[in-house]
Design a protein around this motif. Structure first.
Motif, PDB file in Angstrom:
ATOM      1  N   SER A  29       0.817  -1.217   0.000  1.00 41.84           N
ATOM      2  CA  SER A  29       0.000   0.000   0.000  1.00 41.84           C
ATOM      3  C   SER A  29       0.847   1.262   0.000  1.00 41.84           C
ATOM      4  CB  SER A  29      -0.924  -0.003   1.223  1.00 41.84           C
ATOM      5  OG  SER A  29      -0.162  -0.216   2.399  1.00 41.84           O
ATOM      6  N   ARG A  30       2.172   1.127  -0.059  1.00 34.61           N
ATOM      7  CA  ARG A  30       3.041   2.296   0.079  1.00 34.61           C
ATOM      8  C   ARG A  30       2.790   3.374  -0.978  1.00 34.61           C
ATOM      9  NH1 ARG A  30       8.556  -1.034   0.615  1.00 34.61           N
ATOM     10  NH2 ARG A  30       7.436  -2.109  -1.079  1.00 34.61           N
ATOM     11  N   PRO A  31       2.681   3.040  -2.275  1.00 33.16           N
ATOM     12  CA  PRO A  31       2.449   4.118  -3.243  1.00 33.16           C
ATOM     13  C   PRO A  31       1.149   4.873  -2.991  1.00 33.16           C
ATOM     14  CG  PRO A  31       3.229   2.147  -4.357  1.00 33.16           C
ATOM     15  CD  PRO A  31       2.906   1.738  -2.950  1.00 33.16           C
ATOM     16  N   GLY A  32       0.097   4.135  -2.657  1.00 36.82           N
ATOM     17  CA  GLY A  32      -1.181   4.790  -2.407  1.00 36.82           C
ATOM     18  C   GLY A  32      -1.179   5.620  -1.139  1.00 36.82           C
ATOM     19  N   ILE A  33      -0.591   5.095  -0.088  1.00 36.80           N
ATOM     20  CA  ILE A  33      -0.516   5.851   1.162  1.00 36.80           C
ATOM     21  C   ILE A  33       0.336   7.097   0.967  1.00 36.80           C
ATOM     22  CG2 ILE A  33       0.443   5.782   3.503  1.00 36.80           C
ATOM     23  CD1 ILE A  33      -0.608   2.929   3.715  1.00 36.80           C
ATOM     24  N   TYR A  57      -8.323   8.938   1.159  1.00 43.49           N
ATOM     25  CA  TYR A  57      -7.747   7.649   0.799  1.00 43.49           C
ATOM     26  C   TYR A  57      -8.460   6.960  -0.373  1.00 43.49           C
ATOM     27  CZ  TYR A  57      -5.322   3.230   1.236  1.00 43.49           C
ATOM     28  OH  TYR A  57      -4.549   2.136   0.970  1.00 43.49           O
ATOM     29  N   PRO A  58      -9.784   6.975  -0.440  1.00 47.27           N
ATOM     30  CA  PRO A  58     -10.413   6.279  -1.577  1.00 47.27           C
ATOM     31  C   PRO A  58      -9.923   6.772  -2.935  1.00 47.27           C
ATOM     32  CG  PRO A  58     -12.040   6.711   0.111  1.00 47.27           C
ATOM     33  CD  PRO A  58     -10.795   7.437   0.536  1.00 47.27           C
ATOM     34  N   VAL A  85      -6.396   4.029  -2.643  1.00 42.94           N
ATOM     35  CA  VAL A  85      -6.868   2.738  -3.160  1.00 42.94           C
ATOM     36  C   VAL A  85      -6.239   2.385  -4.507  1.00 42.94           C
ATOM     37  CG1 VAL A  85      -8.896   1.511  -4.030  1.00 42.94           C
ATOM     38  CG2 VAL A  85      -9.008   2.700  -1.835  1.00 42.94           C
ATOM     39  N   PRO A  86      -6.188   3.308  -5.491  1.00 48.11           N
ATOM     40  CA  PRO A  86      -5.645   2.912  -6.802  1.00 48.11           C
ATOM     41  C   PRO A  86      -4.153   2.614  -6.788  1.00 48.11           C
ATOM     42  CG  PRO A  86      -6.950   4.937  -6.957  1.00 48.11           C
ATOM     43  CD  PRO A  86      -6.699   4.690  -5.507  1.00 48.11           C
ATOM     44  N   GLY A  87      -3.438   3.097  -5.776  1.00 48.36           N
ATOM     45  CA  GLY A  87      -1.988   2.934  -5.765  1.00 48.36           C
ATOM     46  C   GLY A  87      -1.491   1.635  -5.181  1.00 48.36           C
ATOM     47  N   ALA A  88      -2.361   0.829  -4.608  1.00 49.74           N
ATOM     48  CA  ALA A  88      -1.926  -0.404  -3.940  1.00 49.74           C
ATOM     49  C   ALA A  88      -1.912  -1.573  -4.916  1.00 49.74           C
ATOM     50  CB  ALA A  88      -2.848  -0.726  -2.767  1.00 49.74           C
ATOM     51  N   SER A  89      -1.115  -2.569  -4.578  1.00 47.26           N
ATOM     52  CA  SER A  89      -1.060  -3.802  -5.378  1.00 47.26           C
ATOM     53  C   SER A  89      -0.964  -4.990  -4.429  1.00 47.26           C
ATOM     54  CB  SER A  89       0.142  -3.790  -6.325  1.00 47.26           C
ATOM     55  OG  SER A  89       1.349  -3.645  -5.601  1.00 47.26           O
ATOM     56  N   ALA A  90      -1.421  -6.134  -4.892  1.00 50.08           N
ATOM     57  CA  ALA A  90      -1.317  -7.352  -4.085  1.00 50.08           C
ATOM     58  C   ALA A  90       0.141  -7.781  -4.020  1.00 50.08           C
ATOM     59  CB  ALA A  90      -2.165  -8.457  -4.679  1.00 50.08           C
ATOM     60  N   LEU A  91       0.595  -8.163  -2.826  1.00 45.57           N
ATOM     61  CA  LEU A  91       1.948  -8.667  -2.666  1.00 45.57           C
ATOM     62  C   LEU A  91       2.055 -10.089  -3.209  1.00 45.57           C
ATOM     63  CD1 LEU A  91       2.788  -7.236   0.851  1.00 45.57           C
ATOM     64  CD2 LEU A  91       4.123  -6.828  -1.224  1.00 45.57           C
ATOM     65  N   PRO A  92       3.257 -10.513  -3.600  1.00 44.90           N
ATOM     66  CA  PRO A  92       3.428 -11.881  -4.107  1.00 44.90           C
ATOM     67  C   PRO A  92       2.894 -12.919  -3.117  1.00 44.90           C
ATOM     68  CG  PRO A  92       5.415 -10.610  -4.528  1.00 44.90           C
ATOM     69  CD  PRO A  92       4.522  -9.745  -3.669  1.00 44.90           C
ATOM     70  N   ASP A 121     -11.700  -4.914  -2.450  1.00 46.20           N
ATOM     71  CA  ASP A 121     -12.564  -5.020  -3.617  1.00 46.20           C
ATOM     72  C   ASP A 121     -11.823  -4.577  -4.875  1.00 46.20           C
ATOM     73  OD1 ASP A 121     -14.613  -5.941  -2.044  1.00 46.20           O
ATOM     74  OD2 ASP A 121     -15.726  -4.044  -2.016  1.00 46.20           O
ATOM     75  N   HIS A 122     -11.072  -3.492  -4.769  1.00 48.65           N
ATOM     76  CA  HIS A 122     -10.327  -2.969  -5.912  1.00 48.65           C
ATOM     77  C   HIS A 122      -9.329  -3.999  -6.430  1.00 48.65           C
ATOM     78  CE1 HIS A 122      -8.278  -0.038  -8.461  1.00 48.65           C
ATOM     79  NE2 HIS A 122      -7.128  -0.416  -7.930  1.00 48.65           N
TER      80      HIS A 122
END
Length: 212
Positions: free
Chosen positions: A23-27, A79-80, A84-91, A123-124
């Motif tokens: 979540s670092r880029p989004g935060i 934050y929404p 939200v758009p800046g996060a990615s799922a970790l491996p 959800d995103h």
């Protein structure tokens, strides 16, 4: 009194930020938006090196004490759009949730993140946990873990170790956040994995031991 959730044989709790998601880029973007909105300098690059606690803890470094609560509310409202758009799922995140389901269990998210934002975030990214409980930090997480009957809690922070121990759950950790593997062990983690890609194999072994 709230009704207790009836748990199947296996319920695994997961922290969200830096456990399931990066979540670092989004935060960072949300804090920069907050700084621009309020005219207050925030070192967003520093902020994302110490994620884990609720935003009030971080905001106390940048705003007077009497403004922290209001700034936390403003951050959560930003934050929404920005976070939200800046996060990615970790491996391994999706595979970890799938492994719990394949074992006939439930995967829940228990996080310090504001619950409406946590729901938007999962959800995103299409993570689809069985439940999301937010606004809980450290030992507070034990409340949700107990209510859902979680026997395992997976996190990246010492606060997650404290939450697992307070709930009587096995503390499984990944040093994918700001805390090193050594510090997680010192804090009392029962298991330290390299990252979530190791979780499915660990879960298989854990369940085999439990059945033997």
């Amino acid at each position: 009194m709230a009704a207790m959730t009836v748990s199947p044989v296996l319920t695994v709790g997961f922290d969200l930020d830096m456990t399931l998601i990066d979540s670092r880029p989004g935060i960072r973007a949300a804090y920069l938006a907050l700084a621009e909105r309020t005219g207050t300098y925030i070192d967003a690059d520093l902020v994302v090196t110490r994620l884990g606690p609720p935003p009030e803890t971080e905001l106390a470094h940048w705003y007077p004490a009497d403004r922290v609560a209001a700034m936390a509310d403003l951050y959560r409202s930003l934050y929404p759009e920005h976070g939200v758009p800046g996060a990615s799922a970790l491996p391994g995140a999706r595979e970890a949730i799938a492994a719990v389901r394949a074992a006939g269990g439930r995967a829940i998210v228990v996080t310090a993140k504001h619950e409406p934002n946590a729901r938007l975030q999962v959800d995103h990214l299409g993570l689809r946990p069985d439940a999301v409980v937010g606004d809980l930090w450290a030992e507070q997480k034990a409340r949700a873990l107990r209510e859902h009957g979680a026997s395992v809690y997976v996190g990246d922070h010492i606060g997650d170790v404290l939450g697992a121990r307070a709930a009587g759950a096995l503390s499984v950790t990944v040093p994918t956040g700001p805390i090193s593997a050594e510090d997680l062990r010192t804090a009392g983690a029962d298991v330290v994995l390299t990252d979530l890609t190791e979780f499915p194999a660990w879960l298989t072994g854990h369940l085999e031991k439990a059945d033997s």
